[in-house]
Write an enzyme that holds these catalytic residues in place. Sequence first.
Site, PDB file in Angstrom:
ATOM      1  N   GLY A  15       9.129  67.737 -51.994  1.00 43.45           N
ATOM      2  CA  GLY A  15       9.403  67.442 -50.585  1.00 43.45           C
ATOM      3  C   GLY A  15       8.207  67.514 -49.655  1.00 43.45           C
ATOM      4  O   GLY A  15       8.375  67.739 -48.453  1.00 43.45           O
ATOM      5  N   SER A  16       6.997  67.255 -50.159  1.00 43.55           N
ATOM      6  CA  SER A  16       5.854  67.318 -49.225  1.00 43.55           C
ATOM      7  C   SER A  16       5.862  66.123 -48.268  1.00 43.55           C
ATOM      8  O   SER A  16       5.502  66.265 -47.098  1.00 43.55           O
ATOM      9  CB  SER A  16       4.521  67.422 -49.978  1.00 43.55           C
ATOM     10  N   ASN A  17       6.277  64.946 -48.737  1.00 45.49           N
ATOM     11  CA  ASN A  17       6.403  63.794 -47.814  1.00 45.49           C
ATOM     12  C   ASN A  17       7.496  64.059 -46.781  1.00 45.49           C
ATOM     13  O   ASN A  17       7.351  63.726 -45.609  1.00 45.49           O
ATOM     14  CB  ASN A  17       6.698  62.510 -48.589  1.00 45.49           C
ATOM     15  N   ARG A  94      15.202  57.923 -58.180  1.00 43.46           N
ATOM     16  CA  ARG A  94      16.421  57.319 -58.707  1.00 43.46           C
ATOM     17  C   ARG A  94      16.512  55.896 -58.184  1.00 43.46           C
ATOM     18  O   ARG A  94      16.143  55.634 -57.022  1.00 43.46           O
ATOM     19  CB  ARG A  94      17.612  58.132 -58.208  1.00 43.46           C
ATOM     20  N   ILE A  95      16.986  54.996 -59.021  1.00 37.11           N
ATOM     21  CA  ILE A  95      17.134  53.610 -58.578  1.00 37.11           C
ATOM     22  C   ILE A  95      18.482  53.456 -57.885  1.00 37.11           C
ATOM     23  O   ILE A  95      19.512  53.895 -58.414  1.00 37.11           O
ATOM     24  CB  ILE A  95      16.972  52.648 -59.773  1.00 37.11           C
ATOM     25  N   ASN A 110      10.713  53.216 -48.679  1.00 35.75           N
ATOM     26  CA  ASN A 110      10.256  54.071 -49.772  1.00 35.75           C
ATOM     27  C   ASN A 110       8.757  54.310 -49.633  1.00 35.75           C
ATOM     28  O   ASN A 110       8.032  53.441 -49.142  1.00 35.75           O
ATOM     29  CB  ASN A 110      10.537  53.378 -51.119  1.00 35.75           C
ATOM     30  N   HIS A 112       5.502  54.908 -51.890  1.00 34.79           N
ATOM     31  CA  HIS A 112       5.099  54.745 -53.296  1.00 34.79           C
ATOM     32  C   HIS A 112       3.599  55.045 -53.434  1.00 34.79           C
ATOM     33  O   HIS A 112       2.800  54.572 -52.627  1.00 34.79           O
ATOM     34  CB  HIS A 112       5.403  53.317 -53.773  1.00 34.79           C
ATOM     35  N   ALA A 176      -2.833  60.693 -48.356  1.00 38.44           N
ATOM     36  CA  ALA A 176      -2.688  59.392 -47.679  1.00 38.44           C
ATOM     37  C   ALA A 176      -1.209  59.064 -47.438  1.00 38.44           C
ATOM     38  O   ALA A 176      -0.849  58.517 -46.407  1.00 38.44           O
ATOM     39  CB  ALA A 176      -3.338  58.289 -48.511  1.00 38.44           C
TER      40      ALA A 176
HETATM   41  C1  GAR Z   1       5.085  61.287 -54.078  1.00 35.32           C
HETATM   42  O1  GAR Z   1       3.811  61.069 -54.585  1.00 35.32           O
HETATM   43  C2  GAR Z   1       5.824  59.971 -53.947  1.00 35.32           C
HETATM   44  O2  GAR Z   1       5.027  58.899 -53.575  1.00 35.32           O
HETATM   45  C3  GAR Z   1       6.300  59.781 -55.355  1.00 35.32           C
HETATM   46  O3  GAR Z   1       6.725  61.067 -55.760  1.00 35.32           O
HETATM   47  C4  GAR Z   1       5.940  62.048 -55.087  1.00 35.32           C
HETATM   48  C5  GAR Z   1       6.869  63.026 -54.404  1.00 35.32           C
HETATM   49  O4  GAR Z   1       6.176  64.087 -53.813  1.00 35.32           O
HETATM   50  N1  GAR Z   1       7.352  58.823 -55.403  1.00 35.32           N
HETATM   51  C6  GAR Z   1       7.455  57.899 -56.331  1.00 35.32           C
HETATM   52  O5  GAR Z   1       6.688  57.818 -57.273  1.00 35.32           O
HETATM   53  C7  GAR Z   1       8.625  56.958 -56.139  1.00 35.32           C
HETATM   54  N2  GAR Z   1       8.534  55.877 -57.060  1.00 35.32           N
HETATM   55  P1  GAR Z   1       6.835  64.960 -52.682  1.00 35.32           P
HETATM   56  O6  GAR Z   1       8.189  65.421 -53.221  1.00 35.32           O
HETATM   57  O7  GAR Z   1       5.895  66.121 -52.505  1.00 35.32           O
HETATM   58  O8  GAR Z   1       6.957  64.123 -51.464  1.00 35.32           O
END
Ligand code: GAR
Length: 178
Positions: A15-17, A94-95, A110, A112, A176
Amino acid sequence: MPERSRVAVLISGRGSNMAALIYASRADDCPYEVRLVTGDNPDAPGLGLAKAEGVPVVRLATPTPKTKDHYLRDLHVLLEKEAIDLITLAGFMRIIPEDFLSRWEGRIVNIHPSLLPKHKGLRTHEACLAADEKVSGATVHLVTPELDSGDILAQVEVAVLPGDTAETLAERVLIAEH
Ligand code: GAR
């Protein structure tokens, strides 16, 4: 001030994003507020963080092939109940099926960890290094039925450094993404 968009953030793990979205939403001029954090993993560490930050969290049970339809129905009802305008997939692994997407068309984004259309799907950093790219990056795009293929809304480039591993590159791309 005009009313802020009501955003739901869907996560599967750290969950950092999601945290970056919550912190950014605290700026006075931010056009959205995070009204709900949920996902497909009731034990995702990010859910505890959202709760600690005072954001409503709903812990839905991880869907199985048997319970998937039920899960998607519950998720849709929850999003409607909270009058959500926009959904952000932030590490939601998940898709999402087409019939669910069609109800939220143009309202799901999303994040990515590659410069789409390059390196869709999983193991993006490994694919980037294997292709000997000099630049990677992060993409925010609309979610459509085809994986990682919807309209691109924003991208940030990240240089690939000599000696980068998938882990070191992922660390900088994550900055980023935020
Ligand atoms: C992030 O790097 C995100 O871009 C990626 O998972 C990570 C989640 O980190 N998502 C994907 O690859 C989706 N296809 P987070 O839980 O710290 O945000």
